[in-house]
Enzyme design. Structure first.
Site, PDB file in Angstrom:
ATOM      1  N   GLU A 143     -72.442  51.540  51.541  1.00 28.71           N
ATOM      2  CA  GLU A 143     -72.750  51.095  52.904  1.00 28.71           C
ATOM      3  C   GLU A 143     -72.860  52.269  53.871  1.00 28.71           C
ATOM      4  O   GLU A 143     -72.027  53.175  53.859  1.00 28.71           O
ATOM      5  CB  GLU A 143     -71.662  50.141  53.401  1.00 28.71           C
ATOM      6  CG  GLU A 143     -71.941  49.572  54.786  1.00 28.71           C
ATOM      7  CD  GLU A 143     -70.799  48.723  55.311  1.00 28.71           C
ATOM      8  OE1 GLU A 143     -71.053  47.902  56.208  1.00 28.71           O
ATOM      9  OE2 GLU A 143     -69.655  48.888  54.842  1.00 28.71           O
ATOM     10  N   ASP A 178     -75.667  46.030  56.016  1.00 22.96           N
ATOM     11  CA  ASP A 178     -74.968  45.517  57.192  1.00 22.96           C
ATOM     12  C   ASP A 178     -75.939  45.591  58.368  1.00 22.96           C
ATOM     13  O   ASP A 178     -76.272  46.678  58.841  1.00 22.96           O
ATOM     14  CB  ASP A 178     -73.708  46.343  57.459  1.00 22.96           C
ATOM     15  CG  ASP A 178     -72.847  45.778  58.568  1.00 22.96           C
ATOM     16  OD1 ASP A 178     -73.419  45.384  59.606  1.00 22.96           O
ATOM     17  OD2 ASP A 178     -71.611  45.744  58.412  1.00 22.96           O
ATOM     18  N   GLN A 204     -74.071  41.942  55.434  1.00 23.38           N
ATOM     19  CA  GLN A 204     -73.056  41.647  56.441  1.00 23.38           C
ATOM     20  C   GLN A 204     -73.726  41.505  57.802  1.00 23.38           C
ATOM     21  O   GLN A 204     -74.771  42.112  58.058  1.00 23.38           O
ATOM     22  CB  GLN A 204     -71.981  42.737  56.476  1.00 23.38           C
ATOM     23  CG  GLN A 204     -71.105  42.725  55.224  1.00 23.38           C
ATOM     24  CD  GLN A 204     -70.057  43.809  55.209  1.00 23.38           C
ATOM     25  OE1 GLN A 204     -70.306  44.929  55.625  1.00 23.38           O
ATOM     26  NE2 GLN A 204     -68.877  43.484  54.714  1.00 23.38           N
ATOM     27  N   GLU A 240     -68.776  39.883  59.086  1.00 25.86           N
ATOM     28  CA  GLU A 240     -67.891  40.979  59.464  1.00 25.86           C
ATOM     29  C   GLU A 240     -68.012  41.223  60.969  1.00 25.86           C
ATOM     30  O   GLU A 240     -68.572  42.225  61.412  1.00 25.86           O
ATOM     31  CB  GLU A 240     -68.225  42.249  58.672  1.00 25.86           C
ATOM     32  CG  GLU A 240     -67.121  43.300  58.797  1.00 25.86           C
ATOM     33  CD  GLU A 240     -67.447  44.585  58.063  1.00 25.86           C
ATOM     34  OE1 GLU A 240     -66.546  45.122  57.409  1.00 25.86           O
ATOM     35  OE2 GLU A 240     -68.602  45.052  58.147  1.00 25.86           O
TER      36      GLU A 240
END
Length: 258
Positions: A143, A178, A204, A240
């Site tokens: 990530e 993300d 995410q 998240e």
């Protein structure tokens, strides 16, 4: 339709961590994720998951010494033994919990250090993890973290992460996409999703700029969810985000996805 996972590190923080599983289940979630499970015995966590009919779908390797500014250690030159220990520990937990994904954290690169040396160290350690995890079918996620959140992190852009994934060159290593970090750094999320299609295996979400529920801010998440359906994404979508207030009060956006 996306499969949403409540992030129990950030959501339901009105109650202690071990009570958040029940809260997530009562709110309608079937899947959960969290940053780190290591403060608790794996069998205790598995019993709680089973009790509430939940599946954990992602957690991270250990962060290292956060008080010293560390945020992951698998890219730190000379610390390969520590990285392997962390990777092995995460594998033990993943097997005990039945978790299909592990995010291997890279590291913060100190001022003046060689980013290239950190990158090459990370590549070697991710290959070690790939070999360890492959027999069990566990996917490795990498990530990028935006500089606003984690200055000097090795992976800043989704394309930094993609480069490492391609250099590692293993079929169980993926981008962890993300959208909060991606919007902060890369933007153009629809085209980014197309460019990364087949390269990412966990998503995410959070609003930008405030990292709250995905029903405010710059990102049209309904469009993103439709885009994920369009490209045939079948993985999980981790929530998240930091709730604006009480977690349950902010879940109106989630009702149609239960």
């Amino acid at each position: 339709m996306p499969k949403f996972a409540a992030n129990l590190t950030m959501m339901f923080n009105e109650v202690p961590f071990l009570d958040r599983f029940e809260a997530a289940a009562k709110a309608g979630f079937k899947y959960v994720e969290f940053l780190w499970p290591y403060d608790y015995p794996a069998q205790e966590l598995k019993a709680i998951l089973d009790k509430h009919g939940l599946k954990v779908v992602l957690f991270n390797t250990p962060a290292g010494d956060v008080n010293k500014g560390e945020w992951g250690g698998s890219a730190i030159p000379g610390r390969e033994a520590d990285s392997h220990r962390d990777i092995d520990l995460a594998l033990e937990y993943a097997l005990a919990l039945g978790c299909p994904n592990v995010h291997i954290m890279s590291a913060v690169v100190p001022e003046g250090a060689s980013r290239e040396e950190y990158k090459q160290t990370f590549i070697k350690n991710v290959r070690y993890a790939s070999d360890k995890y492959k027999p069990y079918g566990i996917k490795i996620q990498l990530e990028a973290l935006s500089p606003e959140v984690k200055p000097n992190y090795l992976l800043k852009s989704q394309f930094d992460t993609l480069e490492v994934v391609e250099l590692v060159d293993r079929d169980n290593v993926f981008v962890q996409l993300d959208y909060f970090h991606a919007q902060n750094v890369d933007g153009n999320l629809a085209r980014l999703t197309d460019k990364l299609n087949g390269k990412f295996a966990h998503v995410q979400i959070a609003s930008v700029p405030d990292r709250h529920e995905p029903d405010e801010g710059e990102i049209n998440y309904q469009y993103i969810f439709d885009k994920l359906d369009e490209i045939g994404y079948t993985g999980y979508v981790g929530c998240e985000y930091k709730p604006r207030g009480e977690t349950v009060t902010g879940l109106d956006w989630f009702q149609k996805y239960k």
